[in-house]
Design an enzyme around this catalytic site. Structure first.
Site, mmCIF file in Angstrom:
data_model
loop_
_atom_site.group_PDB
_atom_site.id
_atom_site.type_symbol
_atom_site.label_atom_id
_atom_site.label_comp_id
_atom_site.label_asym_id
_atom_site.label_seq_id
_atom_site.Cartn_x
_atom_site.Cartn_y
_atom_site.Cartn_z
ATOM 1 N N GLU A 14 0.813 -1.220 0.000
ATOM 2 C CA GLU A 14 0.000 0.000 0.000
ATOM 3 C C GLU A 14 0.842 1.263 0.000
ATOM 4 O O GLU A 14 0.435 2.301 -0.502
ATOM 5 C CB GLU A 14 -0.925 -0.031 1.232
ATOM 6 N N ASP A 110 -2.733 -3.098 3.310
ATOM 7 C CA ASP A 110 -3.311 -3.254 4.657
ATOM 8 C C ASP A 110 -4.584 -4.087 4.576
ATOM 9 O O ASP A 110 -5.373 -3.956 3.634
ATOM 10 C CB ASP A 110 -3.670 -1.882 5.253
ATOM 11 N N TYR A 318 4.763 5.568 12.221
ATOM 12 C CA TYR A 318 3.595 5.954 11.446
ATOM 13 C C TYR A 318 2.511 6.597 12.312
ATOM 14 O O TYR A 318 2.020 5.986 13.260
ATOM 15 C CB TYR A 318 3.029 4.691 10.795
#
Length: 676
Positions: A14, A110, A318
Site C-alpha cells: 500500500e 493493509d 507511522y
DNA sequence: GCAAGGTC
C-alpha cells in the site's frame, strides 16, 4: 534502474514503508528504484518475488458529467484528475511497467476494505484478478508477514467491492448534494461560491450547530460559594461546604455570618488516600492531537501535518494509527539508547533505566489498530526542528518514556470539619508522593496543595468566611478539538480524515474561529437548515450507520456493490429531481434569507429572518430559555425579575443571544410578557 | 468544483 527476472510473482504494497517491511520480513532482498519509486526483488517460497508499491489509493471515482444529477461514475487514476495527487504519477508508471509482466499477483495492502480496494484496482487495471491472491496480516511485524505469506488466501474481491461501494456512495451523495447547494446559492444570490456537503462533514456541521445553539442560549444559574479560612497553629486551612450548598444568596449570607460568629470548626476526621496513577498509554493520533491542543494550542490538523513530516523524516513511527499499543517486536532498549544520545533526554533516560532496572515493560492501552502500532520515536536524532515540530516530537518522546515508568503515587488528603451549627465542611490537599511517570511526562502533573494533619476533635479558629457568587459557564464546547472528539466517539470519518474534514468546514466559511471559541457562521447555519429541509439523512450519523450495514452485506456477499450503488443512485436522482423541479426554492430561500439578508421581516435583534414573534428562531429560543430560568435566578439572588435580568445581561458566561434579548428587554425595545 | 479515503 531495475533488472527484473524473466518470470516473477508481483506483490503490491500500500505504501513504500510497508513494501520495505515486507521485503525485510521475507528474506534477503535487493532493492532498486524506478523514477525514485522503490522496487524490491527477492526469492521466497520457491519463486522470484517483485514487491512494488502504491501510495494509498491510486484510482478514484470521477465523471465526465458536469450537470445534475450525476450518476455516471468512472474509476480513473487519481493523478489524472486530482491536482493534489500529482505525486502518484510515478507510482502509477512503475506499477504499469512491473505488474502486467508478472505470472501472478499478490495484494499485500493493509488488511481493511480500503487496502483491499487499493490492491484490487491495481491488479484489475494492470494484471488479472483471476491469478491473484491476498496476504492477510494485522501488523507489519516480520513474524506476522511471514505467516501471511505462507497462508495466502484467494483474492478477497468482495472486500474490494465493499471498498468501492464506500467510495461510490460517498461520492454520489457528496458531489450531487454539493452541486445542488452551489446551484441554489448561485441562483438565489447571483454569485458563485464553493459549498459542500458529505456523509461526514454534514453531520459534523449539524453537531457544531447544536453546540453553537446550546452555548448562545445558555442562561447561567448563580451558585453561592462559601470558603472559610481556618487557623490551625500557624497553618492555614481552606474549607468548603461538604455535601450541601446554599440555594439562595440570603441563605449563604446567613450561614457565612453564623460561621464567623461561631468562631471555630471542629475537626471530625482526617483522611489520607494514596492513589496509584498508571502512566498514560502510548499515543495514537487522536490522543496526540488532543494533548498538542491542550498543552500548546495546536489545531488537530496542524498536529497531524507535523506528525506526518516527523514520520517522513524518520523521527517517529507511522502517525495515522488508532493503536495505543507498542509492538513487542520493537527493541525498546535500542530506541532508548539512541534517544539518550540527544542531550535533551540523556539524563531522563539514565533515570528511566535505573528506575526500571532495565526491565522495559511498557504500559499498553486498550485501543488497537489492525495496520499500525502506537506512535513512538525511532531514536533517529532530529537535526533542526522549528518550535512546533520540536514540541510535537517532544510529546511523542516523553509519552514513550512515560510508558515504561512506574505509576505515580498521589496522596489525596481531606479534613472533615463541623461548624458550630453542625454543618459539614471539608478541606482538601493533594501531593505527589512518588513521581513515577510524571517525571517523564510532566504535562499531567496535578496542582499540589498542602494540608496539615489535624487530630480529631481539634478546634480550628475561623479567620474569615468569603462568599462569592459564581455564574458557571456552559459545559458545552465548540472547538476543532471538541468536534474531533465527537467524531471519534461517533465513529465518523477515519483517523486520517477527521481533522482535515473539520478544516473543510472552516475553509468553506461554515465555521469561524471567534475570540475564544468556534462559531457557526450565517452561511454554515443556512447550509445546515437547507440540508435539513431537503436531505435530512445527510445531517445525521445515521447515514454512516446505514452505509456500514450495506457495506458489510457487500463484503459478506449478501448483496452486490452494483445493487447497493444503483439503489443510492435512484434515491439521490429523485431527491435532486424533486429539488430542481421546485426551482431550488427551499434550498435557495434558506441559503439566501439567512446568509444574505434577503427580503421579508427581520429579527429585532439581528439581520436574520424573523418569525411571527418578531424575533429570529435563535433569539426566540434564547427568549424562551430566559423565560424558563429567570424566576429561579431571581429567587436565588433574592431580587426582582428585572434586577435578575440585569445581572444575567452583565455576566460574561451568559450566552450571546440571551444577553442580547436581556438587554433589549431592559432598554424597553423588546416586550416582556411577564411585565404585564 | 463538489466527498472521503488512502498516503507523499
Amino acid at each position: 534502474m531495475c533488472q527484473l527476472p524473466s518470470v516473477y510473482d508481483v506483490m503490491i504494497a500500500e505504501k513504500p514503508k510497508a513494501a520495505e517491511k515486507i521485503a525485510t520480513a521475507l528474506g534477503s532482498y535487493s532493492r532498486c528504484s524506478i523514477d525514485g519509486v522503490p522496487v524490491y526483488l527477492l526469492r521466497a517460497g520457491g519463486s522470484d518475488i517483485v514487491i512494488v508499491t502504491s501510495a494509498g489509493h491510486l484510482f478514484g471515482p470521477d465523471t465526465r458529467v458536469r450537470g445534475l444529477p450525476v450518476t455516471e461514475i468512472r474509476w480513473a487514476p487519481l493523478w489524472q484528475f486530482d491536482p493534489r495527487s500529482r505525486h502518484l504519477r510515478r507510482f502509477y508508471y512503475v506499477l504499469s511497467k512491473v505488474v502486467p509482466r508478472a505470472r501472478s499477483f499478490i495484494n499485500a495492502c493493509d488488511y481493511d476494505i480500503e487496502g483491499s480496494t487499493i490492491g484490487y484496482m491495481i491488479i484489475r487495471n494492470f494484471g488479472d484478478p483471476h491469478r491473484a491472491k491476498r496476504m492477510k496480516f494485522s501488523s507489519l511485524t516480520p513474524t506476522e508477514l511471514r505467516k501471511a505469506f505462507v497462508n495466502m488466501t484467494p483474492l478477497d474481491v468482495s472486500n474490494s467491492m465493499a471498498g468501492m461501494a464506500r467510495a461510490e456512495l460517498d461520492w454520489l451523495w457528496g458531489i450531487n448534494v454539493s452541486r445542488l447547494l452551489i446551484r441554489a446559492y448561485t441562483k438565489a444570490s447571483g454569485r458563485w461560491r464553493s459549498l459542500s456537503a458529505g456523509r461526514v462533514q454534514t453531520p459534523t456541521l449539524a453537531e457544531a450547530v447544536r453546540r453553537w445553539k446550546e452555548i448562545n442560549t445558555y442562561v447561567p444559574m448563580p451558585r453561592f460559594s462559601l470558603r472559610a479560612t481556618l487557623a490551625y497553629g500557624s497553618a492555614e486551612v481552606q474549607a468548603v461546604p461538604k455535601g450541601w450548598a446554599p440555594s439562595t444568596r440570603s441563605e449563604a449570607i446567613a450561614i457565612a455570618e453564623g460561621v464567623k460568629k461561631g468562631g471555630y470548626m471542629t475537626a471530625s476526621r482526617y483522611q489520607e488516600q494514596v492513589l496509584e496513577v498508571r502512566p498514560p498509554p502510548p499515543f495514537n493520533l487522536t490522543d496526540l492531537q488532543e494533548e498538542a491542543a491542550r498543552i500548546y494550542g495546536l489545531s488537530p490538523y496542524r498536529t497531524q501535518e507535523i506528525a506526518e513530516e516527523l514520520y517522513l523524516a524518520a523521527l517517529i513511527s507511522y502517525p495515522r494509527t488508532n493503536s495505543q499499543r507498542l509492538p513487542s517486536t520493537l527493541n525498546y532498549s535500542e530506541v532508548l539508547n539512541a534517544l539518550a544520545s540527544n542531550p535533551r533526554y540523556s539524563s531522563l533516560i539514565k533515570r528511566l533505566v535505573s528506575e526500571t532496572g532495565g526491565h522495559l515493560q511498557p504500559r499498553q492501552g486498550e485501543k488497537d489498530d489492525p495496520a499500525h502500532p502506537a506512535i513512538y520515536p525511532t531514536g533517529e536524532r532530529p537535526e533542526r526542528l522549528d518550535r512546533d515540530h520540536e514540541r510535537v516530537y517532544d510529546l511523542v518522546v516523553r509519552r514513550f518514556l512515560a510508558a515504561f515508568a512506574k505509576s505515580a503515587m498521589i496522596a489525596r488528603r481531606s479534613l472533615l470539619l463541623t461548624d458550630v451549627d453542625g454543618r459539614a465542611w471539608v478541606a482538601e490537599g493533594e501531593a505527589v508522593v512518588r513521581e513515577g511517570w510524571l517525571a517523564y511526562y510532566s504535562f499531567s502533573r496535578p496542582a499540589e496543595k498542602e494540608l496539615s494533619r489535624v487530630p480529631q476533635g481539634s478546634r480550628l479558629k475561623v479567620q474569615k468566611v468569603v462568599l462569592s457568587t459564581l455564574w458557571p459557564p456552559s459545559r458545552v464546547q465548540l472547538s476543532r478539538l471538541a468536534l474531533l472528539r465527537w467524531m471519534e466517539a461517533n465513529d465518523l470519518g477515519t483517523k486520517g480524515t477527521r481533522a482535515r474534514i473539520i478544516e473543510t468546514l472552516y475553509r468553506r466559511g461554515f465555521l469561524r474561529s471567534g475570540r475564544a471559541r468556534t462559531e457557526v457562521t450565517d452561511l454554515g447555519y443556512a447550509v445546515y437548515r437547507a440540508l435539513s429541509a431537503v436531505a435530512k439523512e445527510l445531517t445525521s450519523v445515521e447515514l454512516t450507520r446505514s452505509f456500514e450495514e450495506q457495506l458489510e452485506m457487500v463484503a459478506e456477499g449478501r448483496a452486490t456493490k452494483d445493487a447497493v450503488v444503483s439503489k443510492a443512485k435512484d434515491y439521490i436522482s429523485s431527491l435532486v429531481g424533486s429539488v430542481l423541479s421546485k426551482g431550488l426554492d427551499v434550498l435557495g430561500t434558506e441559503l439566501v434569507t439567512i446568509s444574505e439578508g434577503g427580503k421579508g421581516p427581520r429579527c429585532k435583534l439581528c439581520s436574520r429572518a424573523a418569525g411571527p414573534s418578531g424575533l429570529c428562531e435563535l433569539h426566540e429560543e434564547a427568549l424562551m430559555k430566559l423565560r424558563a430560568t429567570l424566576p429561579e435566578v431571581a429567587r436565588a439572588l433574592g431580587v426582582g425579575k428585572r434586577e435578575a435580568l440585569a445581572e444575567i445581561a452583565k455576566r460574561s458566561t451568559t450566552g450571546t443571544w440571551v444577553k442580547e434579548v436581556a438587554k433589549a428587554i431592559l432598554s424597553g425595545s423588546l416586550d416582556w410578557p411577564e411585565d404585564q
